[in-house]
Design a protein around this motif. Structure first.
Motif, PDB file in Angstrom:
ATOM      1  N   GLU A  38       0.804  -1.225   0.000  1.00  0.00           N
ATOM      2  CA  GLU A  38       0.000   0.000   0.000  1.00  0.00           C
ATOM      3  C   GLU A  38       0.838   1.277   0.000  1.00  0.00           C
ATOM      4  OE1 GLU A  38      -3.395  -0.021  -0.178  1.00  0.00           O
ATOM      5  OE2 GLU A  38      -3.233  -2.201  -0.325  1.00  0.00           O
ATOM      6  N   VAL A  39       2.158   1.136   0.022  1.00  0.00           N
ATOM      7  CA  VAL A  39       3.051   2.289   0.144  1.00  0.00           C
ATOM      8  C   VAL A  39       3.193   3.021  -1.187  1.00  0.00           C
ATOM      9  CG1 VAL A  39       5.442   2.980   0.591  1.00  0.00           C
ATOM     10  CG2 VAL A  39       4.310   1.329   2.082  1.00  0.00           C
ATOM     11  N   SER A  40       3.150   4.348  -1.117  1.00  0.00           N
ATOM     12  CA  SER A  40       3.384   5.197  -2.283  1.00  0.00           C
ATOM     13  C   SER A  40       4.731   5.875  -2.121  1.00  0.00           C
ATOM     14  CB  SER A  40       2.301   6.266  -2.405  1.00  0.00           C
ATOM     15  OG  SER A  40       1.046   5.678  -2.605  1.00  0.00           O
ATOM     16  N   GLY A  41       5.645   5.591  -3.017  1.00  0.00           N
ATOM     17  CA  GLY A  41       6.962   6.216  -2.951  1.00  0.00           C
ATOM     18  C   GLY A  41       7.801   5.653  -1.827  1.00  0.00           C
ATOM     19  N   MET A  42       8.534   6.525  -1.185  1.00  0.00           N
ATOM     20  CA  MET A  42       9.466   6.138  -0.124  1.00  0.00           C
ATOM     21  C   MET A  42       8.817   6.240   1.259  1.00  0.00           C
ATOM     22  SD  MET A  42      12.251   5.425  -1.747  1.00  0.00           S
ATOM     23  CE  MET A  42      13.416   5.379  -0.408  1.00  0.00           C
ATOM     24  N   THR A  43       9.322   5.457   2.193  1.00  0.00           N
ATOM     25  CA  THR A  43       8.935   5.574   3.601  1.00  0.00           C
ATOM     26  C   THR A  43      10.003   6.395   4.309  1.00  0.00           C
ATOM     27  OG1 THR A  43       7.740   3.481   3.600  1.00  0.00           O
ATOM     28  CG2 THR A  43       8.503   4.307   5.741  1.00  0.00           C
ATOM     29  N   THR A  44       9.563   7.378   5.051  1.00  0.00           N
ATOM     30  CA  THR A  44      10.460   8.264   5.784  1.00  0.00           C
ATOM     31  C   THR A  44      10.106   8.214   7.264  1.00  0.00           C
ATOM     32  OG1 THR A  44      10.518   9.755   3.885  1.00  0.00           O
ATOM     33  CG2 THR A  44      11.247  10.663   5.988  1.00  0.00           C
ATOM     34  N   VAL A  45      11.107   8.265   8.112  1.00  0.00           N
ATOM     35  CA  VAL A  45      10.879   8.390   9.552  1.00  0.00           C
ATOM     36  C   VAL A  45      11.050   9.866   9.882  1.00  0.00           C
ATOM     37  CG1 VAL A  45      11.625   7.688  11.852  1.00  0.00           C
ATOM     38  CG2 VAL A  45      11.799   6.073   9.944  1.00  0.00           C
ATOM     39  N   PRO A  67       0.802  15.977  16.193  1.00  0.00           N
ATOM     40  CA  PRO A  67       1.966  16.690  15.665  1.00  0.00           C
ATOM     41  C   PRO A  67       3.185  16.469  16.578  1.00  0.00           C
ATOM     42  CG  PRO A  67       0.027  18.090  15.570  1.00  0.00           C
ATOM     43  CD  PRO A  67      -0.358  16.859  16.365  1.00  0.00           C
ATOM     44  N   GLY A  68       4.320  16.200  15.966  1.00  0.00           N
ATOM     45  CA  GLY A  68       5.555  15.971  16.720  1.00  0.00           C
ATOM     46  C   GLY A  68       5.809  14.513  17.052  1.00  0.00           C
ATOM     47  N   GLU A  69       4.815  13.655  16.859  1.00  0.00           N
ATOM     48  CA  GLU A  69       4.980  12.226  17.117  1.00  0.00           C
ATOM     49  C   GLU A  69       5.856  11.616  16.018  1.00  0.00           C
ATOM     50  OE1 GLU A  69       1.899   8.502  17.017  1.00  0.00           O
ATOM     51  OE2 GLU A  69       1.160  10.413  17.774  1.00  0.00           O
ATOM     52  N   VAL A  70       6.722  10.680  16.360  1.00  0.00           N
ATOM     53  CA  VAL A  70       7.563  10.016  15.365  1.00  0.00           C
ATOM     54  C   VAL A  70       6.715   9.025  14.576  1.00  0.00           C
ATOM     55  CG1 VAL A  70       9.570   8.529  14.976  1.00  0.00           C
ATOM     56  CG2 VAL A  70       9.648  10.306  16.735  1.00  0.00           C
ATOM     57  N   VAL A  79       0.617   6.411   7.109  1.00  0.00           N
ATOM     58  CA  VAL A  79       1.523   6.032   8.195  1.00  0.00           C
ATOM     59  C   VAL A  79       1.564   4.513   8.324  1.00  0.00           C
ATOM     60  CG1 VAL A  79       1.924   6.178  10.694  1.00  0.00           C
ATOM     61  CG2 VAL A  79       1.131   8.193   9.420  1.00  0.00           C
ATOM     62  N   SER A  80       2.772   3.943   8.234  1.00  0.00           N
ATOM     63  CA  SER A  80       2.967   2.508   8.461  1.00  0.00           C
ATOM     64  C   SER A  80       3.080   2.203   9.942  1.00  0.00           C
ATOM     65  CB  SER A  80       4.230   2.017   7.755  1.00  0.00           C
ATOM     66  OG  SER A  80       4.084   2.102   6.367  1.00  0.00           O
ATOM     67  N   ALA A  81       3.676   3.127  10.690  1.00  0.00           N
ATOM     68  CA  ALA A  81       3.815   2.948  12.137  1.00  0.00           C
ATOM     69  C   ALA A  81       3.957   4.310  12.787  1.00  0.00           C
ATOM     70  CB  ALA A  81       5.013   2.078  12.471  1.00  0.00           C
ATOM     71  N   ARG A  82       3.548   4.364  14.034  1.00  0.00           N
ATOM     72  CA  ARG A  82       3.708   5.592  14.806  1.00  0.00           C
ATOM     73  C   ARG A  82       4.311   5.257  16.161  1.00  0.00           C
ATOM     74  NH1 ARG A  82      -2.507   7.265  16.195  1.00  0.00           N
ATOM     75  NH2 ARG A  82      -1.461   8.826  17.431  1.00  0.00           N
ATOM     76  N   TRP A  84       7.542   5.540  16.909  1.00  0.00           N
ATOM     77  CA  TRP A  84       8.583   4.677  16.357  1.00  0.00           C
ATOM     78  C   TRP A  84       7.871   3.486  15.751  1.00  0.00           C
ATOM     79  CZ3 TRP A  84      13.064   6.792  15.338  1.00  0.00           C
ATOM     80  CH2 TRP A  84      13.461   7.891  16.096  1.00  0.00           C
ATOM     81  N   CYS A  85       8.236   2.259  16.030  1.00  0.00           N
ATOM     82  CA  CYS A  85       7.512   1.134  15.409  1.00  0.00           C
ATOM     83  C   CYS A  85       6.574   0.461  16.405  1.00  0.00           C
ATOM     84  CB  CYS A  85       8.480   0.123  14.795  1.00  0.00           C
ATOM     85  SG  CYS A  85       9.422  -0.860  15.974  1.00  0.00           S
ATOM     86  N   TRP A  86       6.195   1.187  17.467  1.00  0.00           N
ATOM     87  CA  TRP A  86       5.381   0.586  18.527  1.00  0.00           C
ATOM     88  C   TRP A  86       3.936   0.372  18.133  1.00  0.00           C
ATOM     89  CZ3 TRP A  86       8.203  -1.719  21.883  1.00  0.00           C
ATOM     90  CH2 TRP A  86       9.456  -1.209  22.197  1.00  0.00           C
ATOM     91  N   ARG A  87       3.396   1.172  17.231  1.00  0.00           N
ATOM     92  CA  ARG A  87       2.003   1.001  16.801  1.00  0.00           C
ATOM     93  C   ARG A  87       1.974   0.901  15.295  1.00  0.00           C
ATOM     94  NH1 ARG A  87      -2.075   4.922  19.177  1.00  0.00           N
ATOM     95  NH2 ARG A  87      -3.461   3.515  18.080  1.00  0.00           N
ATOM     96  N   GLN A  88       1.755  -0.304  14.805  1.00  0.00           N
ATOM     97  CA  GLN A  88       1.764  -0.559  13.378  1.00  0.00           C
ATOM     98  C   GLN A  88       0.371  -0.364  12.794  1.00  0.00           C
ATOM     99  OE1 GLN A  88       3.665  -4.205  12.331  1.00  0.00           O
ATOM    100  NE2 GLN A  88       3.363  -3.906  10.155  1.00  0.00           N
ATOM    101  N   SER A  89       0.330   0.036  11.526  1.00  0.00           N
ATOM    102  CA  SER A  89      -0.950   0.267  10.861  1.00  0.00           C
ATOM    103  C   SER A  89      -1.528  -1.015  10.285  1.00  0.00           C
ATOM    104  CB  SER A  89      -0.782   1.283   9.728  1.00  0.00           C
ATOM    105  OG  SER A  89      -0.106   0.686   8.636  1.00  0.00           O
ATOM    106  N   ALA A  90      -2.825  -0.976  10.066  1.00  0.00           N
ATOM    107  CA  ALA A  90      -3.512  -2.104   9.424  1.00  0.00           C
ATOM    108  C   ALA A  90      -2.982  -2.316   8.015  1.00  0.00           C
ATOM    109  CB  ALA A  90      -5.015  -1.845   9.405  1.00  0.00           C
TER     110      ALA A  90
END
Length: 121
Positions: A38-45, A67-70, A79-82, A84-90
Motif C-alpha cells: 500500500e506504500v506510495s513512494g518512499m517511507t520516511t521516519v 503533531p511531533g509524534e515520530v 503512516v505505516s507505524a507511529r 517509532w515502530c510501537w504502533r503498526q498500521s492495518a
C-alpha cells in the motif's frame, strides 16, 4: 519483551512476524516488518505534522497522529507505524500474501550500531 515477561509466551502470528519477534527477543531491540503493497513512494521516519493518516491494527477508523509524534510515513501521508515502530498500521501488517517488506530494527542506545548489526545478521 513486555508480552513475554507478562505472559511467558509470544503468540504466533505469521512467519515474518514470528521471525521479527524472535530477533527482537534475542537482541532486546524493536523489530518491525512493514508490507509495502500500500506504500506510495518512499517511507520516511520523521515527526508528524498531524495531517498524516493512520489506521490501527484491527480497526477501520482513520486517525491522525499527534503533531511531533515520530512516524514511519510514505509520500502520500499514509503512516505505516507511529511512536517509532510501537504502533503498526492495518495497511502495513504482513500476512501470507506479503511479497515486498520493509524491515526495521531500532536501536537508540550507546551500543546500538553493534546490536543492530548483529540482529540484522
Amino acid at each position: 519483551m513486555r508480552r513475554l515477561t507478562k505472559h511467558g509466551v509470544v503468540p504466533s502470528i505469521n512467519t515474518l512476524v514470528d521471525i521479527g519477534n524472535l530477533v527482537s527477543i534475542r537482541y532486546s531491540l524493536p523489530v518491525a516488518f512493514f508490507d509495502q503493497a500500500e506504500v506510495s513512494g518512499m517511507t520516511t521516519v520523521r515527526f508528524a505534522d498531524g495531517g498524516e493518516r493512520f489506521t490501527d491494527l484491527g480497526s477501520q477508523e482513520v486517525v491522525n497522529p499527534e503533531p511531533g509524534e515520530v512516524v514511519f510515513v510514505d509520500d502520500s501521508g499514509l503512516v505505516s507505524a507511529r511512536r517509532w515502530c510501537w504502533r503498526q498500521s492495518a495497511e502495513s501488517a504482513t500476512d501470507s500474501t506479503t511479497t515486498d517488506v520493509l524491515i526495521t530494527v531500532e536501536g537508540h542506545h550507546d551500543e546500538a550500531d553493534a546490536d543492530v548489526g548483529a540482529a540484522l545478521a
